[in-house]
Scaffold this active site. Sequence first.
Site, PDB file in Angstrom:
ATOM      1  N   ALA A  87       0.958  -1.248   0.076  1.00  0.00           N
ATOM      2  CA  ALA A  87      -0.008  -0.058  -0.027  1.00  0.00           C
ATOM      3  C   ALA A  87       0.929   1.252   0.018  1.00  0.00           C
ATOM      4  O   ALA A  87       0.461   2.386  -0.317  1.00  0.00           O
ATOM      5  CB  ALA A  87      -0.974  -0.116   1.168  1.00  0.00           C
ATOM      6  N   ASN A  88       2.164   1.051   0.299  1.00  0.00           N
ATOM      7  CA  ASN A  88       3.046   2.403   0.394  1.00  0.00           C
ATOM      8  C   ASN A  88       3.484   2.756  -1.065  1.00  0.00           C
ATOM      9  O   ASN A  88       3.453   2.145  -1.960  1.00  0.00           O
ATOM     10  CB  ASN A  88       4.382   1.821   1.196  1.00  0.00           C
ATOM     11  CG  ASN A  88       3.961   1.678   2.589  1.00  0.00           C
ATOM     12  OD1 ASN A  88       3.022   2.194   3.205  1.00  0.00           O
ATOM     13  ND2 ASN A  88       4.784   0.802   3.219  1.00  0.00           N
ATOM     14  N   HIS A  89       3.609   4.173  -1.018  1.00  0.00           N
ATOM     15  CA  HIS A  89       3.952   4.799  -2.320  1.00  0.00           C
ATOM     16  C   HIS A  89       5.331   5.648  -2.070  1.00  0.00           C
ATOM     17  O   HIS A  89       5.758   5.879  -0.953  1.00  0.00           O
ATOM     18  CB  HIS A  89       2.837   5.757  -2.872  1.00  0.00           C
ATOM     19  CG  HIS A  89       1.637   4.885  -3.295  1.00  0.00           C
ATOM     20  ND1 HIS A  89       1.359   4.623  -4.708  1.00  0.00           N
ATOM     21  CD2 HIS A  89       0.520   4.634  -2.460  1.00  0.00           C
ATOM     22  CE1 HIS A  89       0.434   4.042  -4.606  1.00  0.00           C
ATOM     23  NE2 HIS A  89      -0.284   3.726  -3.486  1.00  0.00           N
ATOM     24  N   LEU A  90       6.181   5.927  -3.320  1.00  0.00           N
ATOM     25  CA  LEU A  90       7.141   6.833  -3.000  1.00  0.00           C
ATOM     26  C   LEU A  90       6.599   8.259  -2.814  1.00  0.00           C
ATOM     27  O   LEU A  90       5.627   8.651  -3.217  1.00  0.00           O
ATOM     28  CB  LEU A  90       7.829   6.839  -4.407  1.00  0.00           C
ATOM     29  CG  LEU A  90       8.662   5.715  -4.861  1.00  0.00           C
ATOM     30  CD1 LEU A  90       9.151   5.705  -6.307  1.00  0.00           C
ATOM     31  CD2 LEU A  90       9.626   5.093  -4.076  1.00  0.00           C
ATOM     32  N   THR A 103       4.126   9.868  -6.993  1.00  0.00           N
ATOM     33  CA  THR A 103       3.799   8.992  -6.157  1.00  0.00           C
ATOM     34  C   THR A 103       3.262   7.925  -6.828  1.00  0.00           C
ATOM     35  O   THR A 103       3.091   6.674  -6.169  1.00  0.00           O
ATOM     36  CB  THR A 103       2.908   9.333  -4.995  1.00  0.00           C
ATOM     37  OG1 THR A 103       1.701   9.842  -5.655  1.00  0.00           O
ATOM     38  CG2 THR A 103       3.569  10.489  -4.127  1.00  0.00           C
TER      39      THR A 103
END
Length: 106
Positions: free
Chosen positions: A57-60, A66
């Site tokens: 679920a994480n994004h840059l 993102t």
Amino acid sequence: MKNPNIIVGDYTYYDDFENIENFEKNVKYHFDFVDDKLIIGKFCMIASDVKFIMNGANHLTDSLSTYPFAIFGKGWENAMDGKNYPKKGNINIGNDVWIGYNAEII
């Protein structure tokens, strides 16, 4: 469990209002290429609609965008080379834990 990255201890159970087969659908954003694990100890009780939010679920946040270009292919595979997605590690639930209805574990 069908997913080898979900490890559940002895005597742990999950209750669901519809079907206990729903457990794995409540482990969200659990992509093979992230290689994180959900580890649940022994003698745990997990109520219906509990959701586990995994690393996928994480994004840059330190990039031009993102948006996860690289995971969609079509020539974008190397778009984020040199960047590392934020990773919090595995989710580890100890032994003898009760997780109540509709909880979210992040």
